[in-house]
Structure formats: structure tokens, C-alpha cells
Design a protein around this motif. Structure first.
Motif: not given
Lengths: 424, 424
Positions: A127-128, A208-214, A244-253, A378-387
Motif C-alpha cells: 500500500w505505501y 496478508s504476507w504468507q510464504n513470501s507472497a501476497w 504488513l505492507h512495509s514489514l514485508s518489504q523491509h524484513l526477510n520474514v 522517509m522511513v517506516n518505523v522498523e527502519e529506525l533504532p527500536c531500543k
């Protein structure tokens, strides 16, 4: 190092953000609140004074009338107020115009939900990429800090996802974000935020993001039942959601899903309204020839979400159930926050759902003011220091807990950080 | 002896009435159909020609545009067409203006439902006294035949009530009018006639006549289950309805109640809509400042009742369960009609609910044309000779059956009458 905050939007989340900014105005500087309806801004300012919430009682706290769809007007207000940080909590249709005003004026931009085109429900994933991410080059070029989706979900749960991947696993198989409101407002039926936006989440396809696909499902087609901290056994339904639309692009999950808790009564009312066509964003013609969007009428008959706060009781539990491997072992953790509706109302005059959405946006503003999150792109939150983000929220009202495995004691999650980050 | 019929209203009931009038145009003369929307009238005329329904193929059959709220325009149309009988099947808000046009022009007036003020739901009983009965002196003075409430219920069931009192009992304790639609339209949800009028029946107080006094209940508060002819076991709910308000005044019966059958799904949808405020006749304000009556929007999203007819299957059963004493014995009878949705559609292109409402109004027109019911005053159906009416309906599509006691065979009810009445 930036300061002076302009909050756009004076609904329940705006109220929380204004109170929280007031509580930190020594760091944040002047606080401005703008809405189409200036009386709503003035009411928030009154409630801040009633609670004595201003950290520096001499700090500037001011209301403004603004149509945030008007980029030029928004830019003029940013410049007039000297705001270097804009927290956009207006409805989901104004993101792009407010973002544009920030790009033009150099202010940092924070929002808590994805941009929506009022005429379209459920666009193609991710979506983003349909709206916000198109402005990434402009932000990078001008050094604009733009933090997308920094409420609780999306927002805090994105940080939880990044933390799990970085700290707790060698490999993550799945992240299930579970959002439970076990509170009760005592009304026949109500939505916890703007009904128009709320229902739009559930009327389109469930991506949803399942088995690395929408993957596509229908709403209420897939459910799960979990026994969760504090709120106990809860049923939630696979739902499409921003993060889901940013995490799927930024994390290898390979599997990232969002689950929202609904009671049977909510589902029944929703199903009746949807099946009758009353949740449609497409106008219908009345006998007198006028065209009316059904969803806008439904909004008009439902309780104003802000009116729910005084009678709201119970708690929310929102967190990430993460599964994967660590040191050759299967592992499962649940990172979460529990918020209390009554406590939220006592502190800031809003219910817990608004509280969980508003506090993280203010935490982001504080981290930008400190420089920690002033990343000038421009970033989504998972791209920033989380601690530092998690530590700061522990301090300002939304503590994070973690449960590791099935039989462990839950514990508060907090981190030893270097001096700069500790300032939070 | 009157002739030439003007039908006002081109919905499902208007369609039935127009077909039935066409089938009897040797007695009734010219047939005119008027509606705000002349295209609906023209479509009905086309369907009459398609079915070859005109008894006298050379008879006049004509469409007119008319706003029936406009008394002067209605009077002009009555005079222009030479109609001596007006069948008012427009919505419930036009009764008083059409009645006034009949009083001014000398035409006989027939309707099938009580007048309603669009701004008020559920006035004080007896309902007819709030509007129609105020014109009794004017009708008597000018010799106007005005037959109120001559559909099936009210209408035929009023005749059944009078018949029971006159022929089958020495004393009647109770009349329970039971209205069951055991048919299915195959849609998620629909009303069988104008939703706006339909829902208004159930959103106000439930008035019933019990122990010779008006009694109040809430909708869906009281229910009964009966095993009925053809349609079998059915649950129905105590409901406010027009006929109680005249029968209670004209018959010396201490308990007169109306029961309408509803499935659980109907009740669920209705309850959700009502509790949300979506059945309200009071305008609400949208975000854009426009005022919209929720009930009018609900009407706009629901299927057009006329559109249900082609797929409608199953039967209706509507009748009076009457209890009392005869010759010193306790007695119980059920006088009823069973109608079939598929047969109704095949004959006149409407579903069974419209059929049961439209045929009795045309029977009344025929009895006025014959003189039998041309009483030159305002009456409800129970004040008229019921036997020629029941005989005529046996002949034109709505046969009446009677079950006496619990173990008797049901039989067709028909009467030996003198020559004049037999003409029907």
C-alpha cells in the motif's frame, strides 16, 4: 535537533498527543493544534490546562483552524508557527497534502496510518508504494525526516518486529501481530476511531504476507484463538493492515499476518451493515434525487468515538507473536503492551485505543527533537533504532513486556543504551 | 352504479390492481394509472398487453403523471378521466390529499392502508380518528363512498372478523389476525413493500386491543407459534396494525390482536438497524452539513420490492383465529387465505404480498361498480356486507377457507346470495 510541534487533527488521538506533548514541552517547545473545527482544538487546550499537564507552564499552547487538504494553507501554518515537527493525526485522506507541506517547509513529518484515497477501498499491495513512498526521493533530496505509521499498530509493532529479527532469532518464520481490545464502552455499537476509516479496514480484501507472497482472504474467513497476558483467551481474525505492507518489504520474514479481535456482536452488526450495502463508499440516490455515501450516514448515526472515553473500562493487549529458530532451537516469543482504558482517561481524557495510537507518535517527536530519529529521509518505523523508542515508551505510558516460550514469566523489556539515547 | 377507475400508485400493488381491473374492464370501464413516475405506469400497461389481460381488448388503458400530494391536480385528473372510482395505492402519506380530491369531485375512494404523517411514527389510537375519520361528515354530506383499508390486512381480515361475529359465534372472546409470509425472495434482506412504510410499522409502540382497552408492548416482545394450514408451524409477533383501530370500535370483541410472522434473520437485521438509529425518520447531519433521514437511505440501499417478484417462491397464509362461544359451547375457527408467490407472478407479474393487497381493492371497486358497496359514506370494511366480497374474491384469485375447531377438514367458504350480489 528540531523543536516546536504542530499537531494536525483534534479527535481522540489528537487529544492524547496534545496532552503528551504538553507533558514534554521543555524538549518539544511550542505546541500547536490545528483542525477544521477550531473549537475541538480549544476544548483540548482547556483539558490540558484542567489537568495541569504543561511541563513548562509558560510554554506556548495554541489552537488553529486548518483544512489540511489545502497544502498551501498547511505550509503557511507550519511557517507561521515555526513548527519543525508536524504530527499528522488528521483523517487518512490528508496524509499526502500534509506531507507535501512538510517537504516544502522543511519540517519533520510523523503520521500513524496510511494515506487513503476517499474513492478507493483496498488498493494493490504494498500500500505505501501507491502514495507515500513515491515521495521518498523528494524527502531524501531535501533532507526531510518523514516517519510513516508511528502509532501502535502500525508503529510500535513494527519496532517489535525489527527487535525480534535483530535480537531474538537467527531466523524468523512468522510474525503474527495480534490486536485485542478487551475493553467495553457500554454502548450498543461503536467504533473506537473514525467509523469511516475503521470500516474501510474491513470492507476490502484481506491481504496478508504468507510464504513470501501476497495472499488474499475475505474478512472473517480465518480466525485464531490465543490465551494472552492479562486479557486471557481471545479470538482474532485475519485482517488487512498497514504494517504488513512495509514489514514485508523491509524484513526477510516469509509470514507476516495481522489479527484483530472482534466479538460476535461486532461481527454481526458489521455483517448486516456490509451485506445491506451500508458500508459502501459509493454514493446511492435517494428518492429526492440527492446522492449520499452510505458510510457517511452510518458515521453520522454512530457514537462519536471521543464520547466513549468516560465510560470505557477494561484493557487492550497488542503485540507480536514471533516464531523461528535461535541457536538451533525452535523459539516463540510474544512482545506486547497492555493499556488500560480507565487509566488513559484519567491521564489524558481519551480511551485506551486513542492512547495507544497517540503516545508513540509523541515518542517519535521527542526522538526527532533529540536527534536520535532525525534521519532526514522517509522511513517506516522498523527502519529506525527500536531500543530508544521502546525505552522512551516505557517511561511515558506504554511499557513493553516480553514472554519467551510458553512457560516463562513475562518481563519488562528495557535496554542499556549510550548516553544520547538515554536522554529520552 | 359507478364506472371508470383511476389507480394512483404504480408499485407492486398498483401493478396487481391494474391487471385485475383490466381483467374486469367490461364492468369497470376505462382504466387509468397515475404515478409521479409515468414510466412505471407505462411499464404496467405494457405488461397488461403482454399478458393479454384486457377483458375488453378495445377498452381504454392509459398512463398519467401525477403528484398525489397535490389535491387540485388529483381532482383535475379525476375530472379529466371521468373516473368515478379511485383506488389509492400511493404511499401512505397521500391518503388525505387523494380523499379530499374524491370528496371535491364526487368519485368513490378506496385505499389499502392508513394515512401517515411523514414526520410522526405511531400516533395515539384509534389511528383512523387522527386523520381519515375526521372527513366522515364531509363524505356523508356529499354522499361520497369511501372504503378505508381494503387490502388483505387491513381489508379482507376485517370482513373475516365481521363474518365470525355475525355467523359463527354468539359471543366472541378474541380475534387474532395472523399474517405469515412463508415465501422466500432469495435476497440477503428485503422488505415486501416500500421499506420506509414497512419499517414504520415496527419502530413505534405496539398497540393492541386487550380486555377492551388499548395495551402497549414493544416490538418482538410477545410471540406465538401456530401450526397453520399449508405453511405449517410458524412463529409470529404481536404487532401494531391498522385494522385493530377500526375493529375495536366497530365490533364488540374484547381482544383483537395482530401477529406478524418474522424469521430470526429478519429480526436480527431489523434490530441492528433500529438500534443503530438507521430506521429513524428524524434527519441526521452528515459531516458535509447536509441533513439526511436515515430511513430514506436504508430504503435506497434495499432491493426495490417490485424486483423481488420474479424469484419469489412459496406461499402466504393470512387469517383470523377467532375464539368464543356458540350454542353454549366453546368454539375456535380459523378463516384464511393461502396465496402463492409463483402463481401471482405468472398471472400479474407481482409477488404474492402485492397480490393479496391489490386484489381486494379491485374487488371493492367491482362491488362499488355493481352498487353493492356503493354506500355513499365513509366506512371500514367490517361495516360492509362481507359475503359478496368473499364470494367475489373466491372467483378472482383469493379464495377463503375455514377450519372449524382443531380436527375438522378445512373447506372453501362461499355463500348463496340473492341475484344482485351474485353478479360478482
Amino acid at each position: 535537533m528540531k523543536k516546536n510541534v504542530l499537531i494536525i487533527g483534534a479527535g481522540g488521538v489528537g487529544q492524547v498527543a496534545a496532552h503528551k506533548c504538553a507533558q514534554h514541552n521543555r524538549q518539544l517547545g511550542d505546541i500547536h493544534i490545528a483542525s477544521r473545527n477550531i473549537r475541538k482544538c480549544l476544548a483540548i487546550i482547556d483539558s490540558i490546562h484542567e489537568k495541569g499537564a504543561l511541563q513548562d507552564p509558560k510554554g506556548v499552547l495554541r489552537a488553529h483552524a486548518l483544512d489540511a487538504m489545502d497544502t498551501a494553507a498547511t505550509r503557511r501554518l507550519i511557517e507561521k508557527t515555526g513548527a519543525q515537527i508536524v504530527i499528522n493525526l488528521g483523517h487518512a485522506f490528508v496524509n499526502m497534502s500534509v506531507l507535501e507541506a512538510c517537504i516544502q517547509s522543511g519540517a519533520a513529518y510523523i503520521d500513524t496510518a496510511i494515506h487513503e484515497d476517499p474513492t478507493r477501498i483496498c488498493e494493490a499491495p504494498p500500500w505505501y508504494a501507491n502514495h507515500e513512498w513515491k515521495r521518498k526521493p523528494a524527502c531524501a533530496e531535501k533532507g526531510i525526516t518523514a516517519i510513516l505509521g508511528c502509532g501502535f499498530d502500525p508503529g510500535v509493532v513494527n519496532a517489535y518486529a525489527a527487535l525480534a529479527v535483530q535480537e531474538y532469532f537467527d531466523h524468523v518464520d512468522s510474525i503474527d501481530i495480534i490486536d485485542i481490545n478487551a475493553g467495553s464502552h457500554g454502548r450498543y455499537f461503536a467504533t473506537n476511531f473514525n467509523p469511516e476509516i475503521n470500516f474501510r479496514e474491513f470492507t476490502g480484501k484481506v491481504w496478508s504476507w504468507q510464504n513470501s507472497a501476497w495472499t488474499q482472504n475475505r474478512m472473517f474467513e480465518v480466525k485464531r484463538t490465543d490465551t494472552l497476558p492479562i486479557v486471557g483467551q481471545q479470538t482474532s481474525y485475519l485482517t488487512g493492515h498497514d504494517e504488513l505492507h512495509s514489514l514485508s518489504q523491509h524484513l526477510n520474514v516469509p509470514n507476516i499476518r495481522f489479527w484483530m479481535g472482534f466479538g460476535e456482536h461486532y461481527i454481526n452488526v458489521f455483517t448486516v451493515l456490509r451485506n445491506l450495502g451500508l458500508l459502501s463508499e459509493k454514493p446511492v440516490k435517494l428518492d429526492d434525487g440527492r446522492e449520499v455515501v452510505p458510510l457517511q450516514l452510518v458515521k453520522a448515526v454512530l457514537p462519536d468515538p471521543a464520547s466513549l472515553a468516560p465510560g470505557y473500562v477494561g484493557k487492550t493487549c497488542i503485540g507480536n507473536l514471533v516464531k523461528g529458530q535461535k541457536d538451533g532451537q525452535e523459539r516463540e516469543i510474544f512482545i506486547y503492551n497492555v493499556a488500560d482504558h480507565v487509566e488513559a482517561f484519567a491521564e489524558v481524557g481519551s480511551q485506551g485505543i486513542s492512547y495507544t495510537a497517540g503516545v508513540p507518535a509523541v515518542a517519535a517527536a521527542v526522538l526527532i527533537a533529540q536527534g536520535t530519529w532525525d534521519v532526514q529521509k522517509m522511513v517506516n518505523v522498523e527502519e529506525l533504532p527500536c531500543k530508544p523508542f521502546i525505552n522512551l515508551m516505557n517511561a511515558i505510558g506504554l511499557p513493553t513486556h516480553i514472554r519467551i516460550g510458553n512457560n516463562q514469566e513475562d518481563m519488562l523489556l528495557s535496554f542499556e543504551l549510550d548516553e544520547q539515547a538515554q536522554e529520552a
